[in-house]
Design an enzyme around this catalytic site. Structure first.
Site, short mmCIF file in Angstrom:
data_model
loop_
_atom_site.label_atom_id
_atom_site.label_comp_id
_atom_site.label_asym_id
_atom_site.label_seq_id
_atom_site.Cartn_x
_atom_site.Cartn_y
_atom_site.Cartn_z
N ALA A 85 77.11 27.36 125.99
CA ALA A 85 78.49 27.85 125.95
C ALA A 85 79.36 27.19 127.01
O ALA A 85 80.40 26.59 126.70
CB ALA A 85 78.48 29.37 126.14
N ASP B 296 70.08 18.75 127.24
CA ASP B 296 69.77 20.12 126.82
C ASP B 296 68.62 20.04 125.84
O ASP B 296 68.68 19.28 124.86
CB ASP B 296 70.98 20.80 126.18
CG ASP B 296 70.81 22.30 126.08
OD1 ASP B 296 69.76 22.75 125.57
OD2 ASP B 296 71.72 23.03 126.51
N ARG C 289 80.35 31.30 120.38
CA ARG C 289 80.94 30.96 121.69
C ARG C 289 80.73 29.50 122.07
O ARG C 289 81.35 29.01 123.01
CB ARG C 289 80.37 31.87 122.77
CG ARG C 289 78.89 31.65 123.00
CD ARG C 289 78.22 32.84 123.66
NE ARG C 289 76.81 32.58 123.93
CZ ARG C 289 75.86 32.60 123.00
NH1 ARG C 289 76.17 32.88 121.75
NH2 ARG C 289 74.61 32.35 123.30
N LYS D 236 71.41 20.40 120.51
CA LYS D 236 72.69 20.77 121.09
C LYS D 236 73.38 19.59 121.76
O LYS D 236 74.58 19.35 121.57
CB LYS D 236 72.51 21.90 122.11
CG LYS D 236 72.26 23.27 121.53
CD LYS D 236 72.26 24.33 122.62
CE LYS D 236 72.10 25.72 122.02
NZ LYS D 236 72.14 26.77 123.04
N ASP E 136 71.58 28.64 132.29
CA ASP E 136 71.57 30.08 132.02
C ASP E 136 70.51 30.83 132.81
O ASP E 136 70.21 31.97 132.50
CB ASP E 136 71.37 30.33 130.51
CG ASP E 136 70.04 29.77 130.01
OD1 ASP E 136 69.27 29.20 130.80
OD2 ASP E 136 69.77 29.90 128.79
N CYS F 293 51.75 51.02 136.10
CA CYS F 293 51.33 52.37 135.71
C CYS F 293 52.43 53.09 134.94
O CYS F 293 52.14 53.90 134.05
CB CYS F 293 50.94 53.17 136.94
SG CYS F 293 49.27 52.78 137.51
#
Length: 967
Positions: free
Chosen positions: A450, A476, A487, A500, A548, A604
């Site tokens: 983005a 990328d 976006r 990309k 990111d 736990c």
């Protein structure tokens, strides 16, 4: 020019607050945005018709972001033709569009952004009747007379009205949402939900929350109660106003007549609507209290800009032109007009320098400024359409005049004149010499998601690396998915599945054919050090980080420190964003990863004592990874690696037993006591048995060890506070969640064994009728840990599993097992709704939540938590990228004053903007000692110090046996 398309639109109710939510939201396309806005807000948006007037760089940025957001329709209006100066910031216009209508030329590209939004073009001047078709009207590149005239109309007719304008390095934004505008959620923060430990019977009643998490409520907040045992009068009552008593307690109304509190309960915050009142533009012009500040130390400057923009409108009206670039006489005229306006405004002190700078640069049209102001304006459109988030009240001014040269030697006036170039709008501000310098830059962009897409768009518009010796390298390793399209605006539906970086490089060259872009598909980590080495970084002028995750940022930051390169960095989280500029020896670096284990869930808690839906979702995710990924991977390693068993035995008895037993069971047929299926029916049978184990037998065993009335050694109830007493479930194939689990689990189990599954629920029910489920009897010898500390202590003490491990080792040595077929591990993929992954997670989590009386989560919420999805929206992304590129201007010019640079923290949901000077780098004082070369090699840190002493360009000072240097 061809025929002009006629705008057609149904006349809708102009009061946006009465819009009803629409159905049919494409969750695949809007996935990340839905986590910012929510279904209800997006439903309201999907009924709104929006007008964006003016299709220069600012208008197209607003239109782009609003179209991506998912309103019903966007009409773009412009009655003017494309000029050279438009190409410096209008990313959908090309040289072939010169002389053609800007709205028509942009229409095709804007339409392609979102198949769910109708996009129309209008090429006539605006008039009253035309504006009445819309719920939101945005004016850009408009006269003050038009702003007043149309502002009065919109205010009187309940149409939300926005004005946005940019001139060079300055910008202006105004909002008028009417006399009574309702906001249903002012900040977008998830309502607080707290576990209750005790409620007193008194007036007022005191609510004590569990101490694992602060309640986060404020005085006057309202809450509703659920699952309270004993004092059931509180359950499902109307929202109750609270008073905060402390971080873990609050008081409510009179509870003295209620039943005694026994245990349990959840208090959930209820967001309250807020009403806002706006003044029409004509009145708001005179009210300086309506200015929202956004940059520390610029209050006087922005109050002056409020007058300067009005004076600029007057200048254009009388002169029929903007002030000439860097013209002293025009600046004097504008300043005189501002002084005249101030006779009424009565500002204590004018910032005359900002008036002159506005005049000098008003002809400029800069992509980064348009990106920031345009995205903020688009967010206001979203607020107007959705009723979500706090709107701007009512003026905001922005400037980035720090981008201008630090030295006072002004270039020749001819340097700023138009060159019939696509960069004319930028040359008008910085001159042609700076443009040449921009084009010679060599930059490395890490990430084409983005922020990466927005950065590359801005780089194409400013011409970064567009010269013969310039270049941009973008890397990328990811491929385009449907959820990216909302976006990451360089990508379209036909690009799904493609790289990309490669698609982004093609899109950037389409915007600006002069761009030199090289696409890589490498992950930036130690495995790519041979590619991104000294020789690679030596040729760079700087780096832009569009990553990111924090770890990747820290790694890249380390490389920039090592090779002494500047770095632009930015990130977003929903409506929030930040930017950081790192300048070697001038500002602090991004820095190392800061350890933060506060968000880790104790083992736990996951295994036996969940009390929040986050716990059950993480447990379900762990189940998925263990059953359908780790076990098949272990089996395949066992089949291919002769040392697998011996290596596993070194991991500790408990872990080795779990791993090797899983391998053995997965290789042995069900008839022989294993779990290897031979048919689809076997897969269904396995899923049914697994359901019984997880949601009935394990719970019964836990209650056998710790019965409902159990007390601790101190006499307190064991099942209290964050420990919720569970109950076992009884399988019923007619209950949707029960069958959901079996359907998903059996299909996934079949996939890891390459057995074809089925979706038909009736046929699966038929198979279940023949599945025999053995009776379970709890075992008194089983020990269940109540804390992670107990688990660690038992690991240290060791276990009695040696005999079982020896038997397993002999079993696994069988040649028949070594000849078994390999398995097919499954990697979790949250965005494919057909693969059963989220089906399993949602069903498993909600069944376990039912065990522990925890409110269930829907699929949308479950996907966000289990898939660790980062909420995202196009507006924040564009704003962050715009601010990053303003810092780029300073880096390319070589600014040396730290006061020229800005770090930014923004939240578009609540109009929070903090732009501040970056932190300086830390200085270290160390004792200087001499080492032999052999000794230095044993300490890489000392070697780095001495290495810097040999480099005159490093900031190192040697004085009296000590060394001082910047990181």
């Amino acid at each position: 020019m061809g025929p002009q398309p006629k705008v057609t639109s149904n006349k809708l109710n102009n009061n946006n607050n009465n819009m009803s939510g629409a159905v049919g939201i494409d969750e695949g396309f809007y996935s990340r945005q839905l986590y910012v806005l929510g279904h209800e807000a997006m439903g309201r948006m999907s009924t709104a018709n929006v007008l964006v007037a003016g299709m220069r760089g600012l208008g197209v940025e607003i239109a782009k972001d609003v179209i991506l957001s998912g309103v019903r329709s966007v009409t773009v209006q412009d009655d003017q033709h494309t000029q050279w100066t438009d190409l410096s910031s209008q990313f959908f216009l090309k040289e072939c569009h010169l002389g053609q209508n800007r709205a028509l030329c942009s229409l095709q590209q804007l339409t392609a952004l979102n198949p769910h939004v109708q996009v129309l073009a209008y090429t006539q001047p605006l008039d009253t009747d035309f504006l009445l078709q819309f719920q939101v009207v945005v004016l850009t590149n408009s006269s003050l007379d038009d702003q007043k005239r149309f502002g009065e109309l919109c205010h009187s007719r309940g149409i939300q009205f926005i004005v946005a304008d940019t001139k060079g390095l300055c910008g202006q934004l105004f909002c008028d949402f009417g006399e009574c505008f309702e906001v249903l959620d002012s900040d977008g923060v998830t309502p607080a939900s707290v576990m209750i430990q005790h409620i007193s019977k008194e007036n007022p009643g005191l609510v004590i929350c569990t101490d694992d998490k602060k309640h986060g409520l404020n005085k006057g907040s309202k809450v509703v109660f659920s699952e309270v045992q004993g004092m059931t009068e509180l359950n499902n009552s109307q929202p109750v106003e609270i008073n905060v008593c402390g971080p873990y307690s609050f008081s409510i109304n009179d509870t003295s007549s209620f039943s005694d509190y026994i245990r349990g309960g959840v208090a959930t915050e209820v967001k309250q609507p807020v009403m806002f009142e706006f003044k029409p533009l004509r009145e708001a012009l005179q009210d300086h209290s309506l200015l929202v500040m956004n940059d520390w130390g610029k209050e006087r400057r922005h109050k002056t800009l409020h007058l300067a923009f009005q004076a600029l409108h007057g200048f254009v009206k009388t002169q029929q032109r903007l002030p000439q670039c860097w013209c002293q006489s025009d600046a004097d005229s504008l300043l005189a007009a501002v002084r005249e306006l101030n006779k009424v405004a009565q500002l204590e002190q004018l910032d005359e320098a900002v008036v002159r700078s506005l005049s000098y640069t008003a002809r400029g049209d800069l992509a980064p400024v348009n990106a920031f102001i345009g995205s903020v304006a688009a967010q206001e459109v979203i607020k107007a359409c959705s009723g979500k988030f706090t709107p701007l009240q009512q003026w905001m001014y922005f400037d980035a005049l720090e981008c201008l040269p630090e030295d006072k030697d002004q270039a020749a006036p001819s340097s700023f004149l138009p060159k019939s170039s696509r960069y004319d709008g930028q040359i008008a501000v910085f001159g042609s010499d700076f443009q040449e310098k921009l084009m010679m830059q060599n930059y490395f962009v890490v990430g084409a998601g983005a922020i990466g897409c927005e950065l590359l768009k801005n780089f194409a518009l400013v011409g970064l690396g567009a010269g013969e010796d310039g270049k941009i390298t973008v890397t990328d390793m990811d491929f385009i998915e449907k959820s990216n399209l909302n976006r990451q605006f360089l990508f379209r539906s036909q690009d799904i599945g493609k790289s990309k970086s490669e698609v982004a490089a093609v899109a950037v060259r389409e915007m600006n054919p002069q761009m030199n872009v090289v696409a890589h598909q490498n992950r930036l980590d130690t495995n790519s050090e041979e590619v991104y080495n000294y020789n690679f970084f030596k040729g760079l002028h700087g780096v832009a980080a569009a990553l990111d995750n924090v770890e990747a940022r820290v790694y890249l930051d380390g490389l920039c420190i090592k090779y002494q390169k500047s770095m632009l960095e930015g990130g977003t989280l929903g409506s929030k964003g930040h930017t950081l500029v790192v300048v070697p020896h001038l500002t602090a670096s991004y820095g190392p990863v800061k350890s933060n284990s506060s968000g880790d869930i104790p083992l736990c808690t996951l295994k036996n004592f969940p009390h929040r839906i986050e716990h059950t979702l993480q447990w379900a995710r762990d189940q998925f990874e263990g059953l359908f990924k780790h076990v098949p991977e272990n089996v395949n390693q066992f089949l291919s690696d002769a040392e697998f068993v011996e290596r596993t035995l070194t991991h500790g008895d408990a872990e080795a037993l779990e791993t090797l037993e899983g391998v053995w069971r997965s290789q042995v047929n069900m008839e022989a006591g294993g779990t290897r299926p031979q048919s689809w029916e076997d897969c269904v049978s396995w899923a049914r048995h697994k359901w019984e184990t997880l949601f009935n037998n394990d719970i019964r065993q836990l209650l056998h060890c710790f019965p409902e009335g159990e007390v601790t050694s101190t006499g307190l109830p064991f099942w209290s506070g964050s420990k919720r007493c569970p109950h076992p479930l009884d399988f019923d194939p007619n209950i949707a969640t029960h069958l959901d689990y079996v359907v998903a689990a059996s299909n996934l189990y079949g996939q890891i064994y390459n057995i074809k599954g089925r979706r038909d629920r009736n046929s699966i029910k038929k198979i279940l009728e023949g599945v025999h489920v053995p009776i379970f009897t709890p075992n008194s010898s089983v020990k269940i840990h109540t804390s992670d500390k107990e688990m660690e202590e038992e690991k240290v003490m060791g276990s009695n599993d040696a005999g079982q491990l020896q038997e397993l080792k002999q079993e696994l040595a069988s040649s028949s097992l070594k000849s078994s077929a390999k398995m097919f591990p499954i990697d979790f993929e949250k965005d494919d709704d057909s693969n059963f992954h989220m089906d399993y997670i949602v069903a498993a989590s909600n069944l376990r939540a039912e065990n522990y009386y925890i409110p269930a989560a829907d699929r949308h919420q479950s996907k966000r938590i289990a898939g660790r999805i980062i909420p995202a929206i196009a507006t924040t992304t564009a704003a962050v990228a715009g601010l990053m590129c303003l810092e780029l201007y300073k880096l390319v010019q070589g600014h040396q004053n730290i006061s020229s640079y800005r770090s930014a923290f923004i939240n578009l949901a609540v109009q929070y903007f903090v732009l501040s000077q970056p932190c300086p780098p830390p200085h270290f004082e160390v004792t200087f000692m001499y080492f032999t070369a052999a000794k230095v090699q044993t300490d890489s840190f000392l070697a780095l110090w001495l290495d810097r002493l040999d480099k005159p360009e490093a900031t190192v000072i040697q004085r009296k046996g000590k060394v001082f240097f910047n990181n």
